[in-house]
Design an enzyme around this catalytic site. Structure first.
Site, PDB file in Angstrom:
ATOM      1  N   SER A  91     -48.910  13.773 -26.634  1.00  0.00           N
ATOM      2  CA  SER A  91     -49.038  14.940 -26.061  1.00  0.00           C
ATOM      3  C   SER A  91     -47.641  15.491 -25.143  1.00  0.00           C
ATOM      4  O   SER A  91     -47.799  16.644 -25.261  1.00  0.00           O
ATOM      5  CB  SER A  91     -49.787  14.557 -24.657  1.00  0.00           C
ATOM      6  OG  SER A  91     -51.025  14.653 -24.954  1.00  0.00           O
TER       7      SER A  91
ATOM      8  N   GLU B 114      13.296 -13.133 -12.079  1.00  0.00           N
ATOM      9  CA  GLU B 114      14.002 -13.252 -14.137  1.00  0.00           C
ATOM     10  C   GLU B 114      14.981 -13.205 -14.468  1.00  0.00           C
ATOM     11  O   GLU B 114      15.745 -13.632 -15.636  1.00  0.00           O
ATOM     12  CB  GLU B 114      12.627 -11.794 -14.903  1.00  0.00           C
ATOM     13  CG  GLU B 114      11.000 -12.075 -14.306  1.00  0.00           C
ATOM     14  CD  GLU B 114      11.079 -13.680 -14.866  1.00  0.00           C
ATOM     15  OE1 GLU B 114      11.278 -13.190 -16.432  1.00  0.00           O
ATOM     16  OE2 GLU B 114      10.035 -13.979 -14.954  1.00  0.00           O
TER      17      GLU B 114
END
Length: 796
Positions: free
Chosen positions: A453, A93
């Site tokens: 239940s 770069e």
């Protein structure tokens, strides 16, 4: 002579014009600089610069669970970034990075002539400093003005900050694909490791990405990624960063990527719950930009297993009961979602969509998803689907795209699983539905349904606290009670309208007798049951009506799991929680959970209740769970018309609640009770959980003991009387033995495990035998298919 004067005049005029032209150019440049430099951003802002960072969420074992971010970034200091990583980026770069003033005039000139010769932009000439300035302060527009600003600011940047600081900011800011910003996040995405763990070849791969992250993405374009990596390696060799041998070894090596396929985000009901909690506590910006670390209680492996188990069982159950009946409102709502869903040019493999059933064959369905068509199979009954398609013309359905024009029909049925660590209250598993991508409604937390239940143990616990024992006698027969809600008499009925007269408290709970339970409720009164339910962890409103004894109150799976976790934890209630601690980017602890546990039930009374609930597994409606061969207890639950199926059970370690049903209250299927719809999921889950660990054993307190009881007289068994070993608080056992004599001594038992009760006939099996239609289910044995389960029927 005149000609010479004229010539001199022209020359002087040209000189003046040239000088004036230069003057105008200089004035123009000055005006340009004044205009463009007037509003330049202040580079000193970087002194307080803090980029957006990813917030990471961890599972119980410390492994990464998911991440929250706008930009997926984890900031690392320059001293944590190895030289070969820094050199890789510099080589490709900005080769003159440590020498230039922020711009590289030779590089700019080189790029200018390359672009001029090519007739298009083929080189940029931007330094690392320029790239950082462009990303931080300027717009991405391509203009001479922006380029000048970029160069001026890059020079300023280098005057104010050392090179290493500039490189640190750059390496933490750049975009490297897959939502990752900076080298640390990219290292995790592509290689599943920290940046300081990268080798030379991996560093070169990352350094090749800034130019075009999508073009050189190794997950998508491996050949392009290798070519670009090799270009980085060549540049590093030319700059003297690596030897020829190192360069050649790397060029000859493949790129070995992480198996995560570039996606570290795991999104489900639990992670969404964590996200909502964090946003509420710390704010949106902190969660998505703050770089926090959130440590949770979830068991990552069991969470994945629970999702798979629930999905598999729901698919099988949907085929077993067939295509469901649907109201016009349901159909219209799904059709609206169908129209609003966003679909690209191509369907994505594994993605869930809403499709429209266009035609129905014997077991094949023609599915349309906008412009796409395909085929799906459904092995269950399509009788209702054909009727609905004929009536409405179109029938919406959830489907998963399998590729190649094939779809998988997803169930309309939904479910939920939640597991608590009984000793701490930590949430270990939480599944709020079939799939978070199908529906974001979290049924484990937000869903409120009648437990049937599964509520009964609270009533029986109230009785034990009031002095009842396992052999206390209850009346199981039709009795009328005044229902204040309906303003009329209400007579609770047993399953199949069969009654047993006088029964023991243990038998009534194990076999889920409705009439006996409401009778018990009438004897206890609301003031002994409702406050106890609240004390155990139920937060939902509970009306003062008798049907609550049978579970007529709407509760979430979380509430029931907390209640049963008290039973599992010897009567100690621990508040459920799912966040252990939160740490900020500086390593400071900003939140830590404090476990909140308190005793709410005497240990001896709790032990007796657990003994009864273990009987549900060995003798009652949960007998299918005997196959686990584990110390477990629990209770089934089924609501009227089979609209909800529950099983809530526990070992000494964990408590797990399972719910199955439709989002709209309607029958799941014929005789789909808690034992048939929810219990198989619970069994699969518990078997998986204990596949690699040893369970703890239930510990009995000192003041309880197993006593041999004659199941006929319900007195102490001696001599040749039948014998069943039941748990009693010492001093509450019967005074007489089965011969009618005063029981002076009670034989002590070395084996405290429950023995199989061969005398008490299983009520559900008796009813299956008496009913020819249900008798057909008895011979089906295959545990892997819900169509072949030998399910025991729960009592409503």
């Amino acid at each position: 002579m005149e000609k010479e004067h004229i010539k001199d005049f022209i020359i002087e005029l040209l000189k003046a014009g040239f000088l004036f032209g230069i003057f105008l150019i200089l004035v123009g440049i000055l005006i340009f600089l004044i205009v463009n430099l007037r509003n330049l951003p202040d580079i000193r802002q970087l002194e307080n610069w803090k980029p957006s960072e990813v917030t990471r969420v961890y599972a119980q074992d410390g492994t990464l669970l998911t991440e929250f971010f706008i930009q997926k970034r984890v900031y690392v200091n320059i001293d944590k970034i190895p030289d070969h990583v820094k050199n890789a980026f510099i080589a490709i770069e900005d080769r003159t990075f440590y020498k230039n003033i922020g711009i590289d005039p030779i590089g700019i000139a080189r790029a200018f002539f390359q672009n001029l010769i090519s007739g298009k932009i083929v080189a940029g000439g931007s330094t690392i400093s320029q790239q950082l300035i462009k990303n931080l302060f300027l717009t991405p527009e391509k203009s001479f003005s922006r380029k000048v600003k970029e160069m001026i600011l890059a020079i300023k940047l280098n005057r104010l900050y050392p090179k290493d600081k500039i490189l640190e900011m750059y390496l933490n800011y750049i975009y490297l694909g897959h939502g990752s910003y900076g080298v640390e996040a990219a290292s995790q995405v592509y290689f599943g490791k920290h940046v300081w763990e990268l080798n030379l070849c991996e560093a070169a791969t990352l350094a090749g990405l800034p130019k075009a992250p999508s073009r050189y993405d190794p997950y998508i374009n491996m050949s392009g990624a290798i070519e670009r990596r090799n270009a980085v390696i060549k540049a590093m060799f030319e700059e003297g960063y690596i030897t020829k041998q190192q360069a050649q070894e790397c060029i000859n090596s493949p790129i070995n990527l992480s198996e995560e396929n570039g996606n570290g985000v795991y999104k489900d009901y639990f992670t969404d719950m964590v996200r909502q909690w964090a946003v509420d506590k710390f704010g949106w910006d902190v969660v998505y930009k703050g770089g926090y670390e959130i440590y949770t209680t979830i068991d990552k492996n069991m969470q994945k297993n629970a999702i798979a188990i629930l999905q598999n069982r729901l698919r099988n159950l949907q085929e077993y009961v067939g295509f469901p009946d649907m109201s016009q409102e349901e159909i219209e709502k799904l059709k609206e979602k169908y129209q609003n869903q966003k679909i690209g040019k191509f369907l994505k493999y594994g993605r869930i969509y809403i499709g429209i059933i266009k035609k129905i064959g014997k077991h094949n369905l023609l599915i349309q998803v906008k412009e796409h068509e395909g085929v799906a199979k459904f092995k269950g009954s399509l009788k209702k689907a054909k009727k609905l398609l004929k009536e409405y013309g179109e029938l919406p359905v959830y489907v998963k795209f399998l590729g190649g024009g094939n779809f998988e029909i997803l169930p309309y049925l939904e479910g939920a699983i939640i597991t608590l660590d009984s000793k701490t209250g930590a949430v270990r598993t939480l599944v709020g539905g079939y799939s978070f991508n199908k529906s974001q409604f979290n049924r484990a937390i937000q869903g409120k349904r009648q437990p049937g239940s599964a509520f009964k143990p609270i009533v029986y616990l109230a009785a034990l606290l009031d002095g009842y024992t396992q052999v206390s006698i209850l009346k199981d027969k039709p009795l009328a009670f005044w229902d204040e809600d309906l303003n009329q008499e209400w007579i609770p009925t047993n399953y199949y309208d069969k009654y047993f007269g006088d029964v023991t408290l243990r038998y009534a709970l194990i076999h889920s007798l409705n009439a006996a339970t409401v009778y018990l409720m009438s004897k206890l009164g609301f003031d002994k049951v409702i406050p106890l339910a609240k004390k155990l962890g139920i937060q939902s409103p509970i009306p003062r009506v008798y049907p609550i004894a049978l579970g007529s109150v709407d509760l979430s799976p979380l509430e029931l799991a907390q209640v049963y976790s008290v039973f599992s934890n010897s009567g100690i209630k621990c508040e459920p929680y799912f966040i252990e601690q939160v740490i900020d980017p500086q390593g400071k602890l900003v939140y830590k959970h404090e476990t909140k546990c308190e005793r709410v039930i005497p240990e001896d009374v709790n032990a007796v209740l657990v003994d009864i609930l273990r009987g549900v597994i060995t003798e009652g409606t949960g007998k299918k769970a005997k196959s686990l061969n584990l110390p477990v207890a629990g209770k089934t639950g089924t609501t009227d018309n089979f609209t909800d199926a529950w099983f809530v059970g526990f070992s000494p370690d964990i408590t797990t609640a399972v719910w199955v049903g439709y989002d709209r209250k309607k029958k799941i299927g014929k005789h789909i009770t808690g034992a048939r719809g929810a219990l198989p999921i619970w069994i699969d889950y518990m078997a998986t959980y204990y596949s690699d660990k040893e369970p703890s054993e239930f510990v009995l307190p000192d003041n309880v003991a197993y006593v041999p009881i004659d199941p006929i007289t319900h007195l102490i068994s001696v001599d040749d009387c039948e014998r069943k070993d039941l748990l009693f608080i010492k001093g509450t056992e019967p005074d007489l033995n089965c011969k009618g004599e005063l029981a002076i001594t009670i034989p002590k038992l070395e084996n405290e495990n429950l023995l199989e009760d061969e005398f008490l006939m299983d009520y559900e099996e008796e009813n299956i035998t008496d009913n020819k239609e249900m008798e057909k289910q008895q011979d089906l044995q295959d545990n892997s298919n819900i169509n072949q389960e030998n399910f025991m029927f729960d009592l409503r």
